[in-house]
Design an enzyme around this catalytic site. Structure first.
Site, PDB file in Angstrom:
ATOM      1  N   ASP B 383      -5.102  21.354 -52.138  1.00  0.00           N
ATOM      2  CA  ASP B 383      -6.055  20.299 -51.846  1.00  0.00           C
ATOM      3  C   ASP B 383      -7.399  20.589 -52.515  1.00  0.00           C
ATOM      4  OD1 ASP B 383      -6.404  17.910 -49.927  1.00  0.00           O
ATOM      5  OD2 ASP B 383      -8.147  19.160 -49.418  1.00  0.00           O
ATOM      6  N   GLU B 412      -4.447  19.196 -56.804  1.00  0.00           N
ATOM      7  CA  GLU B 412      -4.950  17.867 -56.470  1.00  0.00           C
ATOM      8  C   GLU B 412      -6.417  17.806 -56.853  1.00  0.00           C
ATOM      9  OE1 GLU B 412      -6.294  14.882 -53.005  1.00  0.00           O
ATOM     10  OE2 GLU B 412      -6.947  16.938 -53.274  1.00  0.00           O
TER      11      GLU B 412
END
Lengths: 665, 665
Positions: B383, B412
């Site tokens: 993330d 990401e």
């Protein structure tokens, strides 16, 4: 499972893709004195913090780095520039760090709640107190006071004003926290050469043909008498083929024949005899003192002398006996001559750079450069460097340029592209190239675009030669006098550096030794020639005018500003060169067809020249002195190669109108 | 004036511009198991001698280099290749030297005079004798004999035959004189990943929404019951948002509101509570053992589980108290929460990578990866890696991959291009990218060309996601069911790696939280959703068909083979992927307009597909199972987005004719 941690893991700024650089910094880029080095880099950090990015540079040998800020462009690209005022080498690199103060200020403006702002101002006070600790004297005091005011002030708006003040920002910029600064991993180098490396017109001539008689060997003194003729044509460099004693063993006769008459002078590239080698001058030319005097006289005419350096020996060169290890010996005991079977060059022994005594050879060859530099030579044209050791060239040029940074080396390597480029990377200041064989508009456009816009431009400076003693192109063979005018105009107006081999050029000598070949018939390489310099059809006046235009128009003194423009006739080529400030705009249109008048519409990129499309502008043909009023981007040109194969326009952006008249308004 | 000479000045071969490489070898390139690494380099020497050029490679840790010859292409460019069969890192480099024997043979054929040939043969004998000295045993004897025969033989032709024999050449190749071999200055690295790094279909789902009831928190067991549904759609990876305890302090309510009902489940990315942190599982999902059992069950269905790694903490994460140094504290004593003023994320504390205890933080975070790997996880979706330390990522990924080379990391980082690329260079196996926002033909063509043909392809493997829990694009919001079919087809047929966030995707959930935003209304990020997986209009069957086509057609399992083709309608996009041997040719035509039928003529590059332009060929639509006979390059297509927005053709080069009939001829 214990892992080694890096020594410092908190450096957040990343510096990538620093340009210009050659092969990751393996080789230096090149500039000339007074230019600037524009450096770009991708610089960024994780997250959303602001960064500070500096370009660092120093003269090699100086301890201190200079720093200049880089500016953010789009897409994390940054740009800065530094000037190079001195000859020699400079180093440059990029440093960057996360600028916590700038980041804090940037975010502060977007905070909306007063509680939040209050805490943020205290955070800022800590940053300022940190800078105060790094500062000294008055600045330290000043910063301490501001930190305190920011922390303890009662009025939020007053604190905000203080935080956002330009004054504080300037002060903070002076004391950044650079303990986590990143540096580009490699220091990059730039070699700074004299302007002549970038801009100059060369003239090659055989001094032995300066006597005015085909039967008598010319001398340095007679060559000196030819200097005004060359200087009047506007040349900057007079390049002489080798001036050393010429071997007698296996000496070649006229047109490269083996049968030699005792009076044949031989090829100047077959160097060395019992009269001496690379450190001697050919007795028929004169003495070393007379050579030095020629150098002095040339300078009085604004001419530098370029000396030919051909590292090879005639069979009777003193080296052959003194240093047998420098030559390859064949099993029959003979020395290996130069060959490209079935061709043989029995009058030339190449050095063996794989010799066990390569060190001795290198040192001796370096000494040759040093010897001639001590005589006053600053420019060397190096013969076929691609057949000698690459490692040697890098070593010798670096050494010479360290001691004599004004020295220039022109590489005569008409060889494959990678090799030509590699020699330029190794240190040659200029390079002959494929210009002689680029004749159509498409060829010229593609090749000059590659030379002036490609990555190689950082290290390879092209010198454009329409002819050399080895190269009489088919274009020149079949195009007559107009072909020579066309190629001269192209060379001189496309390239800031160019050269011709004369007087063969201005007298448009165009007979080849054999059909399909590019060697001159009765080449001066093998015999003395008597040139009639006063022929009324000589191109010398045309050349003089072209060279004067080059000197008077700074736009023509650079290569990277070349831009090609559309013309609706493939036989016409149109291009421009401009100074950065557009104070000098030169627009050239050349008819590439030496046989027929050609005409067409040229498309002028008015926006690039900052020309108002709704007002007329003037184009002044510097060749004919005619002036035309043009209007809008499309304009008609017609060029008859027999009279004038080219326009060299100076474009003047503004034409006077009633609005310039005193009483208007 | 004494000059330092290099230690060895006789290495003549130059090796430049070795490709592939990333930033001069600073970062490794990437491949998957079973692929090969095609290496090219500019290799040349001074003069005209032949050179020998080898590609060297070894598994990191192996002492021995393998060598494979490189072949000369045009313009001094050489090419070779080596296979990568094992996971992990390989090193490669290039070596080259002047091949005196090959050079000698090459010139020998052009010699014409027998005296000259005789001496040349003696030179060759010396070269062969040299090789004999390097050889051993029978080869040494053999070479000695040949050298002797060449030196002393009486018959010139027999000696020439011996010299030019292939047999001798082979023997000489075995014993080259490599004492002056050059090496590329840097050993380059390639990271070899499992095939899943290159080819795979991902499905993201929230396990807490697997209970079948909007009010009841789903469990790992219920998630396991969902596996057949996901596997039947043909996915390879099931990616789960964080499975850790969710913070209670400042927990967010539905639609990211601050007002929280005690029953609200909070965001899984607000990690940590008194129930544990990054090494624990959320009690409402189940136990660690149940998580491991989910992994096992998933593998039984051919699915790998990808775990979300979000390095950030809820305010009640145990780290906050145990390691205050890992967080930034504000002057008021509070911990700095994540913010992008005026936005505040009070439920999330970022780690401070500039912490004095950065070492402790790094080691702890690495431990999190190791912990989950020990539970059986092989894939991590990371993330927002761009808001964490770059140096940390390089260190942690290298360390994990050294011990567990099968591990994959998906970055990401929907951030600026340089940062996205840098994270890929640092080691991430795959990268989210800008695909969600590339919708027109021009955008798709330019972007996918950049991804598959640009230099970044050596390290950045794109994973194409039409949606994520954070990204509901306007194209999906306004295009209805056809828009989802179109984007699914594009993702799956443009990218070997792609993914969707479901069941929101197959149920074409398209309501945004607010107009102009890309957040989902009633996003699963903040609440449990009850999805009706059995809706008759679900796209699950379409997805299953598309994924089956991907598995059955090897051309679709690679990215670099993508080529776009012309269509005379901007709303249609046409492209192909082929295997190298053309045994599998997939041609895709997609109607990008989700609202209207579009038609037009597509241009098929028959020569690229080796299709005879004079014979018909078959295109078999793998979606509809329809077959068409096409002829020539131009063919008409018409696509109604409401029924079938795309053709996925398998092109068969040859159509049977009478010539294939048994009795023909």
């Amino acid at each position: 499972m214990a892992r080694t941690l890096p020594e410092e893991g908190r450096r957040r700024a990343v510096i990538e893709s620093v340009e210009p650089q050659v092969d990751g910094g393996r080789f230096p880029i090149k500039r000339t004195v007074g230019e600037s080095v524009v450096v770009e880099a991708d610089v960024f950090a994780d997250g959303h913090d602001r960064i500070c990015c500096l370009l660092c540079y120093r003269k090699e040998g100086d301890a201190e780095w200079h720093e200049t800020p880089m500016q953010a462009l789009d897409n994390d690209r940054w740009r800065g520039a530094f000037p190079v005022h001195d000859l020699g080498r400079y180093l440059y690199t990029v440093t960057a760090w996360v600028d916590h103060f700038a980041s804090w200020r940037h975010v502060l403006t977007r905070r909306t709640e007063s509680d939040d702002i209050d805490v943020a101002l205290m955070v800022g006070a800590e940053l300022i107190a940190g800078a105060a600790d790094r500062a000294q004297g008055k600045d330290a005091e000043n910063l301490h006071d501001r930190a305190e005011a920011l922390r303890t002030g009662h009025d939020l708006n007053a604190r905000l004003d203080l935080a956002m003040g330009e004054d504080l920002a300037r002060l903070m910029t002076r004391y950044p926290d650079r303990c986590q600064a990143s540096f580009h991993e490699r220091e990059l180098a730039v070699v700074v050469d004299p302007e002549l490396a970038r801009f100059g017109a060369w003239y090659e001539a055989f001094p032995r043909s300066c006597s005015g008689e085909a039967k008598r060997h010319g001398t340095f003194a007679e060559c000196a008498a030819r200097l005004p003729y060359i200087a009047e044509m506007g040349f900057d460099v007079l390049y002489l083929p080798p001036v050393h004693p010429i071997g007698r063993i296996k000496r070649k006769g006229p047109n490269n024949t083996l049968a030699v008459d005792p009076s044949d002078p031989g090829s100047p590239w077959a160097i060395g005899s019992n009269e001496g080698g690379h450190l001697s001058v050919h007795p028929e030319l004169g003495t070393l003192e007379e050579f030095r005097s020629l150098l002095t006289r040339a300078r009085e005419h604004g001419l530098e002398i370029a000396l030919d350096v051909a590292f090879q020996c005639a069979p009777d060169h003193p080296y052959v006996e003194a240093h047998p290890a420098w030559f390859r010996h064949r099993p029959d005991g003979s020395v290996q001559y130069a060959e490209n079977p079935p061709k043989k060059y029995q009058d030339i022994y190449p050095f063996d750079f794989e010799s066990g005594d390569w060190q001795g050879l290198w040192v001796e060859l370096e000494g040759i450069f040093r010897f001639w530099i001590e005589q006053g030579v600053r420019i060397f044209r190096v013969d076929n460097p691609h057949t000698k050791s690459f490692a040697f060239w890098e070593w010798v040029i670096a050494g010479i340029k360290r001691d004599y940074p004004e020295t220039l080396f022109l590489a005569e390597a008409f060889t494959r592209p990678r090799v030509m480029h590699y020699l330029a990377k190794l240190g040659f200041s200029q390079s002959y190239n494929y210009f002689p064989w680029r004749n159509t508009r498409r060829e010229l456009t593609e090749y000059l675009t590659e030379l002036t816009r490609g990555k190689g431009r950082e290290y390879l400076r092209p010198s454009l030669w329409p002819n050399t003693p080895d190269i009489l192109t088919e274009y020149l063979q079949f195009g007559g006098r107009p072909a020579f005018m066309i190629r001269l105009t192209l060379a001189a107006m496309l390239g800031a550096s160019y050269g011709i081999y004369g007087p063969a050029f201005e007298l448009f000598e165009n007979k080849p030794r054999e059909p399909g070949g590019e060697e001159y018939l009765n080449s001066e390489k093998y015999q003395i020639r008597d040139w009639d310099l006063h022929r009324t059809d000589s191109l010398k006046d045309y050349i003089a005018r072209v060279n004067r235009i080059r000197r008077e128009n700074p736009a023509l003194q650079h290569d990277w500003n070349l831009r090609f423009h559309a013309v609706e006739n493939d036989e016409l080529i149109c291009y421009s060169k401009t100074t950065d400030d557009l104070s000098n705009i030169i627009l050239v249109v050349v008819n590439l067809d030496p046989h027929h008048t050609q005409s067409g519409w040229v498309e002028i990129p008015l926006e690039d020249f900052d020309v108002d499309p709704d007002r007329p502008y003037q184009v002044h043909d510097l060749l004919s002195n005619a002036r035309f009023l043009w209007h809008g981007p499309r304009n008609y040109v017609e060029l008859d190669p027999r009279t004038a194969p080219a326009h060299i326009f100076r474009l003047r952006r503004r034409v006077r109108s009633e609005r310039d008249f005193d009483y208007y308004l």
